[in-house]
Design an enzyme around this catalytic site. Structure first.
Site, PDB file in Angstrom:
ATOM      1  N   ASP A  52       0.865  -1.181   0.000  1.00 26.44           N
ATOM      2  CA  ASP A  52       0.000   0.000   0.000  1.00 26.44           C
ATOM      3  C   ASP A  52       0.899   1.227   0.000  1.00 26.44           C
ATOM      4  OD1 ASP A  52      -3.224   0.416   0.805  1.00 26.44           O
ATOM      5  OD2 ASP A  52      -1.949   2.162   1.153  1.00 26.44           O
ATOM      6  N   GLU A 169     -14.918  -9.053  -6.471  1.00 27.80           N
ATOM      7  CA  GLU A 169     -15.085  -9.427  -5.071  1.00 27.80           C
ATOM      8  C   GLU A 169     -16.511  -9.111  -4.654  1.00 27.80           C
ATOM      9  OE1 GLU A 169     -12.640 -10.758  -2.977  1.00 27.80           O
ATOM     10  OE2 GLU A 169     -14.567 -11.038  -2.002  1.00 27.80           O
ATOM     11  N   LEU A 171     -17.499  -9.403  -1.273  1.00 25.86           N
ATOM     12  CA  LEU A 171     -17.536  -9.454   0.198  1.00 25.86           C
ATOM     13  C   LEU A 171     -18.379  -8.336   0.786  1.00 25.86           C
ATOM     14  CD1 LEU A 171     -15.529  -7.142   1.632  1.00 25.86           C
ATOM     15  CD2 LEU A 171     -13.790  -8.678   0.780  1.00 25.86           C
ATOM     16  N   ALA A 277     -36.760  -2.428   5.421  1.00 27.47           N
ATOM     17  CA  ALA A 277     -36.968  -0.995   5.221  1.00 27.47           C
ATOM     18  C   ALA A 277     -36.324  -0.241   6.375  1.00 27.47           C
ATOM     19  CB  ALA A 277     -38.457  -0.695   5.168  1.00 27.47           C
ATOM     20  N   GLY A 278     -35.933   0.981   6.119  1.00 33.00           N
ATOM     21  CA  GLY A 278     -35.300   1.770   7.178  1.00 33.00           C
ATOM     22  C   GLY A 278     -34.736   3.047   6.606  1.00 33.00           C
ATOM     23  N   CYS A 285     -19.850   1.271  -1.104  1.00 37.49           N
ATOM     24  CA  CYS A 285     -20.085   0.532  -2.359  1.00 37.49           C
ATOM     25  C   CYS A 285     -21.406   0.872  -3.029  1.00 37.49           C
ATOM     26  CB  CYS A 285     -20.002  -0.957  -2.085  1.00 37.49           C
ATOM     27  SG  CYS A 285     -18.413  -1.433  -1.388  1.00 37.49           S
ATOM     28  N   LYS A 288     -22.134   4.663  -4.370  1.00 34.77           N
ATOM     29  CA  LYS A 288     -21.271   5.135  -5.463  1.00 34.77           C
ATOM     30  C   LYS A 288     -21.360   4.208  -6.670  1.00 34.77           C
ATOM     31  CE  LYS A 288     -17.183   2.512  -4.842  1.00 34.77           C
ATOM     32  NZ  LYS A 288     -16.678   1.549  -5.783  1.00 34.77           N
TER      33      LYS A 288
HETATM   34  C1  UGA Z   1     -22.124  -4.505  -0.552  1.00 30.73           C
HETATM   35  C2  UGA Z   1     -22.614  -5.817  -1.165  1.00 30.73           C
HETATM   36  O1  UGA Z   1     -23.613  -6.395  -0.326  1.00 30.73           O
HETATM   37  C3  UGA Z   1     -21.444  -6.810  -1.320  1.00 30.73           C
HETATM   38  O2  UGA Z   1     -21.891  -7.988  -1.949  1.00 30.73           O
HETATM   39  C4  UGA Z   1     -20.369  -6.143  -2.173  1.00 30.73           C
HETATM   40  O3  UGA Z   1     -19.239  -6.978  -2.330  1.00 30.73           O
HETATM   41  C5  UGA Z   1     -19.924  -4.857  -1.508  1.00 30.73           C
HETATM   42  O4  UGA Z   1     -21.051  -3.982  -1.354  1.00 30.73           O
HETATM   43  C6  UGA Z   1     -18.876  -4.226  -2.362  1.00 30.73           C
HETATM   44  O5  UGA Z   1     -19.196  -3.804  -3.482  1.00 30.73           O
HETATM   45  O6  UGA Z   1     -17.713  -4.222  -1.981  1.00 30.73           O
HETATM   46  P1  UGA Z   1     -21.566  -3.730   1.942  1.00 30.73           P
HETATM   47  O7  UGA Z   1     -21.375  -2.363   1.369  1.00 30.73           O
HETATM   48  O8  UGA Z   1     -20.570  -4.268   2.895  1.00 30.73           O
HETATM   49  O9  UGA Z   1     -21.652  -4.806   0.753  1.00 30.73           O
HETATM   50  O10 UGA Z   1     -22.946  -3.702   2.709  1.00 30.73           O
HETATM   51  P2  UGA Z   1     -24.390  -4.372   2.573  1.00 30.73           P
HETATM   52  O11 UGA Z   1     -24.517  -5.462   3.536  1.00 30.73           O
HETATM   53  O12 UGA Z   1     -24.721  -4.632   1.162  1.00 30.73           O
HETATM   54  O13 UGA Z   1     -25.292  -3.164   3.078  1.00 30.73           O
HETATM   55  C7  UGA Z   1     -25.331  -1.939   2.345  1.00 30.73           C
HETATM   56  C8  UGA Z   1     -26.306  -0.993   2.963  1.00 30.73           C
HETATM   57  O14 UGA Z   1     -27.635  -1.432   2.734  1.00 30.73           O
HETATM   58  C9  UGA Z   1     -26.183  -0.790   4.475  1.00 30.73           C
HETATM   59  O15 UGA Z   1     -26.254   0.599   4.749  1.00 30.73           O
HETATM   60  C10 UGA Z   1     -27.365  -1.521   5.027  1.00 30.73           C
HETATM   61  O16 UGA Z   1     -27.827  -0.969   6.231  1.00 30.73           O
HETATM   62  C11 UGA Z   1     -28.378  -1.328   3.918  1.00 30.73           C
HETATM   63  N1  UGA Z   1     -29.451  -2.349   3.902  1.00 30.73           N
HETATM   64  C12 UGA Z   1     -29.149  -3.645   3.665  1.00 30.73           C
HETATM   65  C13 UGA Z   1     -30.763  -1.980   4.105  1.00 30.73           C
HETATM   66  O17 UGA Z   1     -31.077  -0.782   4.319  1.00 30.73           O
HETATM   67  N2  UGA Z   1     -31.737  -2.936   4.076  1.00 30.73           N
HETATM   68  C14 UGA Z   1     -31.462  -4.227   3.847  1.00 30.73           C
HETATM   69  O18 UGA Z   1     -32.412  -5.046   3.827  1.00 30.73           O
HETATM   70  C15 UGA Z   1     -30.137  -4.595   3.633  1.00 30.73           C
END
Ligand code: UGA
Length: 457
Positions: A52, A169, A171, A277-278, A285, A288
Site C-alpha cells: 500500500d 469481489e 464481500l 426498510a429503514g 459501495c 457510489k
Molecule cells: C455490498 C454488497 O452487499 C457486497 O456484496 C459487495 O461486495 C460490496 O457492497 C462491495 O461492493 O464491496 P456492503 O457495502 O458491505 O456490501 O454492505 P451491505 O450489507 O450490502 O449493506 C449496504 C447498505 O444497505 C447498508 O447501509 C445496510 O444498512 C443497507 N441495507 C441492507 C438496508 O437498508 N436494508 C437491507 O435489507 C439490507
C-alpha cells in the site's frame, strides 16, 4: 518472495481436485478489500506480499493491527504474521516474483458521479516494471465495464506473456473474512484462448480449498465479469429502495412494511433478504456503484437502460429526509435546543465504516438544525469524529440516553436491540423513540412507556 515447498493435495469428496500450495501472491492496496484479501490468502496457506502507498497503514498491518474494525480480521492477521506467510510493504518492487498479483485498490466516486480510476491506473502503472511473462494481474476492484479490456491491452503491451483477468469481489463488510474464504461463487473474467485457460488454472490453485468444497465457479469474458459485480450491487440497491418505496406507501396507507416484507419474502422468487426498510443503504459501495453504473451507461449511449437507478438513489436519500422530518414532528415542530440521543453512526452494524452513512448524515443534519446531539456507536465513534468532529460523542448507550428528549436508533447493532427499554425509560427525559432500522421490539418499548415510531409501520 519466499518459495515454499510445493505440496500436492487431493481435495473434495470426488478426490479429483489437485492443487498445490503455496501460490506466490501479491495484493496491491490494503483497504477494506485488500487487507482482508491478503490476510485470507495467507490463511489459505499462500505466500503473500501486500503493498500500500500509505506507510501508516502498512506499519499497523505489519504489527498485526487491523486498520479498521472487521470481525475475524485481527485473528487471521496475527495467525498469518506468525506463520511468516505474509509481509506488508510500501515498496512495489517486492511484488516481483509473485505468480498472481491482485489489484484491490479503491474506485471512489468522482466529481461527476463516474468512478475515479486514478488508483487503479496508478496501481497498474507502478506494477508493470516488476511484472514478468507468465504472471497474472487479477483485478478485484469494482470498475466501469470496459476498464479491464483497456488494462489488459496495457499489460500485454508492456509485458508480453503477462495476462490481466478480472475476478470481482462480493464481500460484505462485517462478514468480509468469511465471504473471502468461502464466497457464494467465484467469477473469473478471462480472455479467450490459452492465456485464459492458464489464468483459470492459476486462480483455481489460489481458490482450491473453496472450489474443492463445491463453491460454484463461472468463467466469463472480461466485460461480463465487470458487469456481474456492478449489476449485483445495483440489484441489491434496487431491492432495498423497492422496500423503502413500500415503506413510504405503508406510512400513508396505515400498513406495516415489515409484515409486508415477511409476506412477499415467502415467495422464493422474491426472498426475504435485503427487504429491510429503514434509513436505506450507505457505505463505500452501493451508493457510489449505482451512480458510477449510470454514468458508464450514459457514456456507452444506453443511459435509458439504467435511468431507474436515479429513482433508486432518490428513494434512498428520501429516507434520511424522512427521519429528520419525523424527529422534528415528534418534538413538536423543531429540534433546536432539544437533546437527541443518536444510537448508531456506522452505515451498518459490525463495521466502523461511516462512508456515506445514513446514520452519521442524520446526526449531522440534526446538529445543523440546532439539536444537541449525543451520539454513540460501539465501533464507529473514531471514524465518525474524523468526518464530523463537531458532534458530541459519548461512550455508552446510557450516556446517550441520559436526559434525551428523543431517541433515534440509526444502526441496528445487537447492543441496541438488546438494550432494556425499561432502563432506557428511566434514563430519558421524554420517552419517544424513532426506530430508523425497525430493529427494536416495538411491543417491549411501548410497554416500557415509549412512544414508538418505526419506518413504514
Ligand atoms: C455490498 C454488497 O452487499 C457486497 O456484496 C459487495 O461486495 C460490496 O457492497 C462491495 O461492493 O464491496 P456492503 O457495502 O458491505 O456490501 O454492505 P451491505 O450489507 O450490502 O449493506 C449496504 C447498505 O444497505 C447498508 O447501509 C445496510 O444498512 C443497507 N441495507 C441492507 C438496508 O437498508 N436494508 C437491507 O435489507 C439490507
Amino acid at each position: 518472495m519466499g518459495r515454499g515447498p510445493a505440496l500436492t493435495r487431493r481435495g473434495g469428496s470426488s478426490g479429483r481436485t489437485r492443487y498445490r500450495l503455496p501460490v506466490r501472491i501479491s495484493v496491491i492496496g490494503c483497504g477494506y478489500l485488500g487487507a482482508v484479501h491478503a490476510a485470507s490468502m495467507a490463511k489459505l496457506g499462500h505466500d503473500v506480499v501486500a503493498v500500500d502507498v500509505d506507510p501508516g497503514k502498512i506499519e499497523r498491518l505489519a504489527a498485526g493491527e487491523a486498520p479498521f474494525f472487521e470481525p475475524g480480521l485481527p485473528e487471521i492477521l496475527t495467525e498469518a504474521l506468525g506463520s511468516g506467510r505474509i509481509r506488508f510493504t510500501t515498496d512495489m518492487a517486492e511484488v516481483a516474483g509473485a505468480q498472481v498479483h491482485f489489484l484491490a485498490v479503491g474506485t471512489p466516486q468522482g466529481p461527476t458521479g463516474a468512478a475515479d480510476l486514478t488508483y487503479v491506473d496508478a496501481a497498474v502503472t507502478s506494477l508493470l516494471p516488476h511484472l514478468s511473462a507468465g504472471e497474472f494481474v487479477v483485478g478485484k476492484s469494482t470498475v466501469p465495464v470496459g476498464t479491464a479490456a483497456r488494462l489488459a491491452a496495457q499489460v500485454s503491451e508492456a509485458v508480453p506473456g503477462a495476462t490481466l483477468v478480472w475476478n470481482p469481489e462480493f464481500l460484505r463488510e462485517g462478514f468480509a473474512v468469511q465471504d473471502t474464504i468461502s464466497p457464494d461463487r467465484f467469477v473469473y473474467g478471462v480472455p479467450d484462448g490459452e492465456d485464459g485457460e492458464r489464468a483459470v488454472a492459476a486462480l483455481d490453485e489460489v481458490y482450491a480449498e473453496a472450489l474443492a468444497a463445491g463453491t460454484p465457479r463461472l468463467v466469463v469474458n472480461l466485460p461480463t465479469a465487470e458487469l456481474v459485480k456492478i449489476s449485483a450491487n445495483a440489484f441489491l440497491a434496487t431491492k432495498i429502495s423497492f422496500i423503502n418505496a413500500m415503506a413510504e406507501i405503508s406510512e400513508v396507507a396505515g400498513a406495516d412494511v415489515t409484515a409486508l416484507a415477511d409476506a412477499i419474502g415467502h415467495d422464493a422468487r422474491i426472498g426475504r433478504k435485503f427487504l429491510n426498510a429503514g434509513l436505506g443503504f450507505g457505505g463505500g459501495c452501493l451508493p457510489k456503484d449505482i451512480r458510477a453504473f449510470q454514468a458508464r451507461a450514459d457514456e456507452l449511449g444506453v443511459g435509458e437502460s439504467l435511468a431507474f437507478l436515479a429513482d433508486v438513489d432518490a428513494i434512498n436519500l428520501r429516507r434520511r429526509d424522512h427521519v429528520v422530518e419525523l424527529a422534528q414532528e415528534v418534538l413538536g415542530g423543531a429540534v433546536a435546543g432539544r437533546r437527541v440521543a443518536v444510537l448508531g453512526l456506522a452505515f451498518k452494524p459490525n463495521s466502523d465504516d461511516v462512508r456515506d452513512s445514513p446514520a452519521l448524515d442524520i446526526a449531522a443534519r440534526l446538529l445543523g438544525l440546532g439539536a444537541s446531539v449525543a451520539a454513540y456507536d460501539p465501533e464507529a465513534v473514531a471514524t465518525a469524529r474524523r468526518v464530523h468532529p463537531e458532534l458530541d460523542y459519548v461512550e455508552s448507550v446510557a450516556d446517550a440516553l441520559r436526559d434525551a428528549e428523543l431517541v433515534l436508533v440509526l444502526t441496528e447493532w445487537e447492543e441496541f436491540r438488546r438494550f432494556d427499554p425499561a432502563e432506557a425509560a428511566a434514563l430519558v427525559a421524554n420517552p419517544v423513540v424513532v426506530d430508523g432500522r425497525n430493529c427494536l421490539d416495538r411491543d417491549a418499548w411501548t410497554a416500557a412507556g415509549f412512544t414508538y415510531r418505526g419506518m413504514g409501520r
